[in-house]
Design a protein around this motif. Structure first.
Motif, PDB file in Angstrom:
ATOM      1  N   ILE A 267       0.828  -1.205   0.000  1.00  0.00           N
ATOM      2  CA  ILE A 267       0.000   0.000   0.000  1.00  0.00           C
ATOM      3  C   ILE A 267       0.862   1.254   0.000  1.00  0.00           C
ATOM      4  O   ILE A 267       0.591   2.222  -0.713  1.00  0.00           O
ATOM      5  CB  ILE A 267      -0.951   0.000   1.208  1.00  0.00           C
ATOM      6  CG1 ILE A 267      -2.010  -1.103   1.046  1.00  0.00           C
ATOM      7  CG2 ILE A 267      -1.619   1.356   1.382  1.00  0.00           C
ATOM      8  CD1 ILE A 267      -2.871  -1.306   2.264  1.00  0.00           C
ATOM      9  N   SER A 268       1.926   1.235   0.789  1.00  0.00           N
ATOM     10  CA  SER A 268       2.750   2.435   0.927  1.00  0.00           C
ATOM     11  C   SER A 268       3.674   2.665  -0.263  1.00  0.00           C
ATOM     12  O   SER A 268       4.032   3.801  -0.561  1.00  0.00           O
ATOM     13  CB  SER A 268       3.581   2.356   2.216  1.00  0.00           C
ATOM     14  OG  SER A 268       4.448   1.236   2.180  1.00  0.00           O
ATOM     15  N   THR A 269       4.073   1.589  -0.952  1.00  0.00           N
ATOM     16  CA  THR A 269       5.043   1.725  -2.046  1.00  0.00           C
ATOM     17  C   THR A 269       4.450   1.446  -3.422  1.00  0.00           C
ATOM     18  O   THR A 269       5.047   1.834  -4.430  1.00  0.00           O
ATOM     19  CB  THR A 269       6.215   0.756  -1.849  1.00  0.00           C
ATOM     20  OG1 THR A 269       5.744  -0.603  -1.918  1.00  0.00           O
ATOM     21  CG2 THR A 269       6.895   0.985  -0.506  1.00  0.00           C
ATOM     22  N   GLN A 270       3.292   0.745  -3.476  1.00  0.00           N
ATOM     23  CA  GLN A 270       2.697   0.296  -4.738  1.00  0.00           C
ATOM     24  C   GLN A 270       3.725  -0.472  -5.578  1.00  0.00           C
ATOM     25  O   GLN A 270       3.776  -0.350  -6.794  1.00  0.00           O
ATOM     26  CB  GLN A 270       2.142   1.479  -5.532  1.00  0.00           C
ATOM     27  CG  GLN A 270       0.891   2.079  -4.920  1.00  0.00           C
ATOM     28  CD  GLN A 270       0.280   3.171  -5.752  1.00  0.00           C
ATOM     29  OE1 GLN A 270       0.429   4.348  -5.451  1.00  0.00           O
ATOM     30  NE2 GLN A 270      -0.418   2.795  -6.798  1.00  0.00           N
ATOM     31  N   SER A 271       4.503  -1.309  -4.879  1.00  0.00           N
ATOM     32  CA  SER A 271       5.557  -2.086  -5.539  1.00  0.00           C
ATOM     33  C   SER A 271       5.614  -3.481  -4.946  1.00  0.00           C
ATOM     34  O   SER A 271       5.826  -3.638  -3.742  1.00  0.00           O
ATOM     35  CB  SER A 271       6.914  -1.386  -5.365  1.00  0.00           C
ATOM     36  OG  SER A 271       7.966  -2.234  -5.773  1.00  0.00           O
ATOM     37  N   SER A 272       5.434  -4.494  -5.813  1.00  0.00           N
ATOM     38  CA  SER A 272       5.584  -5.876  -5.357  1.00  0.00           C
ATOM     39  C   SER A 272       7.030  -6.179  -4.995  1.00  0.00           C
ATOM     40  O   SER A 272       7.304  -6.925  -4.054  1.00  0.00           O
ATOM     41  CB  SER A 272       5.108  -6.842  -6.455  1.00  0.00           C
ATOM     42  OG  SER A 272       3.743  -6.664  -6.736  1.00  0.00           O
ATOM     43  N   ASP A 384      -4.643   0.906  -8.918  1.00  0.00           N
ATOM     44  CA  ASP A 384      -3.306   0.325  -8.844  1.00  0.00           C
ATOM     45  C   ASP A 384      -2.968  -0.140  -7.436  1.00  0.00           C
ATOM     46  O   ASP A 384      -2.184  -1.082  -7.256  1.00  0.00           O
ATOM     47  CB  ASP A 384      -2.265   1.338  -9.333  1.00  0.00           C
ATOM     48  CG  ASP A 384      -0.911   0.694  -9.600  1.00  0.00           C
ATOM     49  OD1 ASP A 384      -0.880  -0.349 -10.297  1.00  0.00           O
ATOM     50  OD2 ASP A 384       0.103   1.211  -9.108  1.00  0.00           O
ATOM     51  N   LEU A 385      -3.532   0.496  -6.415  1.00  0.00           N
ATOM     52  CA  LEU A 385      -3.354   0.014  -5.039  1.00  0.00           C
ATOM     53  C   LEU A 385      -3.916  -1.394  -4.890  1.00  0.00           C
ATOM     54  O   LEU A 385      -3.288  -2.273  -4.293  1.00  0.00           O
ATOM     55  CB  LEU A 385      -4.048   0.955  -4.054  1.00  0.00           C
ATOM     56  CG  LEU A 385      -3.356   2.276  -3.728  1.00  0.00           C
ATOM     57  CD1 LEU A 385      -4.260   3.145  -2.872  1.00  0.00           C
ATOM     58  CD2 LEU A 385      -2.033   2.014  -3.015  1.00  0.00           C
TER      59      LEU A 385
END
Length: 418
Positions: A267-272, A384-385
């Protein structure tokens, strides 16, 4: 100010200024769209021009990465098979669920008609393709003509065959071709980066015309879009808990507790990728051996996007509903196939880039115009979140299934004795 913020601000200002201009002087405001509309369309065309080489390059390199992962060993091979099953399953879920959501909560007719009139290039109603049409066109007779005509499904079928043929070549030949397509992909991403620098200008120009022609309907439609498309991502997220429980043997509460830190990072980075350390820790907490998680999760982050095909198809179906495009069985089948197949090529792309690269082929395959995507990308931050959190959740869930099959863990999610 981040680029995503600038894009969103351009959307809001464009619609707002368009509404204000019509209030002050409708004749002048509508005349101004003769300038703003071509600017916005030119920006869309700049994005559209790289989609064919980008998709071909991504598919070739994505299939190469998947093939290498499958060859890496039994654990990676099982993971890849499960990835494919999940991707097709979530896509079929979206194909069934999105029309139901649109029936239960349709876009108000007044909004839909206003938005349809605001977008140029909206199609005229014609013959709805049947399943027979789908099978008749799925294999291209001329791949160059398919690429030139934006026939993405037959182009994808050819590219898949080509990519798998490359994996059968000798090592040196395979690497040369893979490196070539990787370079093509990298060059296309550079061009897209240049085009996206102009996104605030292009989106403002498009949004001004929509605001001038539709008024407040534009804002209501965007909220409607965010809620419905995000709902599909949320369903995929919930499916991750079911996969972990019934496929991985992990109790719901234990899985929720283990995956929560990775979800928070997502949620905080939007990065897997940034969530990978937390995913590794969470997998260990549900009893997956570090050696297994250390193989499955990096492969998942590289080539597995559980929410992508479902949400990409949902976007195309929403735009079809928005523009009044009837979707027949043939179009739906084409959309499902394109969404599920092209997902393996969406490796490690920024959200704005992956939105166009992933959704446009699905829309083209279904005969849905892409003009609306220029506006929808501006509000992609919220969906995207759900994409990222759903991907992270399903990554850990799939890892629990592979771990159970590999290590013989019990129903409590812990490793078995002996």
């Amino acid at each position: 100010m981040s680029q995503a913020t600038r894009i969103l601000l351009a959307l809001v200002l464009g619609i707002g200024i368009g509404m204000l201009a019509v209030t002050l002087d409708k004749t002048w405001a509508m005349r101004a769209t003769g300038v703003t509309q071509p600017i916005g369309e030119a920006w869309l065309h700049a994005l559209q021009m790289v989609i064919v080489p980008l998709i071909v390059g991504l598919l070739v390199t994505g299939i190469a990465a998947t093939a290498e992962a499958a060859k890496a060993g039994r654990i990676a091979g099982r993971a890849v098979v499960l990835f494919v099953v999940v991707l097709w399953g979530t896509t079929l879920m979206s194909a069934a669920m999105m029309p139901i959501l649109l029936d239960l909560w349709p876009l108000p007719d007044a909004w839909s008609q206003a938005l349809r009139a605001a977008l140029t290039g909206a199609p005229t109603m014609g013959k709805v393709p049947t399943l027979a049409d789908f099978f008749n066109t799925i294999v291209p007779t001329n791949v160059v003509a398919a690429a030139a005509g934006d026939a993405f499904l037959p182009l994808t079928v050819f590219t898949l065959a080509f990519a798998f043929a490359i994996t059968r070549l000798e090592t040196d030949s395979r690497r040369r071709l893979t490196d070539l397509f990787q370079s093509i992909t990298d060059a296309m991403l550079v061009i897209i980066g240049w085009v996206l620098r102009l996104a605030p200008v292009g989106i403002f120009a498009l949004a001004y015309g929509v605001g001038a022609r539709t008024g407040a309907a534009a804002f209501g439609a965007l909220v409607h879009y965010i809620v419905l498309v995000s709902s599909i991502g949320f369903v995929v997220l919930l499916a991750g808990y079911l996969v972990a429980r019934f496929g991985g043997g992990v109790p719901f509460v234990a899985f929720a507790r283990a995956v929560a830190p990775a979800q928070a990072v997502a949620i905080s980075t939007q990065s897997s990728l940034a969530s990978l350390p937390a995913m590794l820790k969470g997998s260990a907490e549900i009893g997956v051996a570090p050696a297994t998680a250390g193989i499955v999760l990096p492969v998942a982050v590289a080539i597995f996007r559980a929410t992508s095909p479902a949400m990409n198809l949902a976007v195309a179906l929403y735009v079809a509903h928005w523009l009044g495009v009837a979707i027949g069985p043939g179009q739906l089948a084409a959309g499902v196939a394109t969404a599920a197949i092209t997902t393996m090529g969406s490796v490690s792309l920024p959200g704005t880039i992956s939105f166009f690269a992933s959704v446009a082929p699905v829309a083209f395959a279904m005969g849905v115009p892409i003009e609306a995507l220029g506006l929808l990308v501006a509000v992609e931050t919220v969906p995207d979140l759900f994409r990222t959190v759903g991907n992270v959740t399903m990554d850990v869930a799939v890892t629990s299934v592979v771990g159970r099959r590999t290590e013989g863990r019990g129903a409590d999610g812990r490793g078995g004795g002996g």
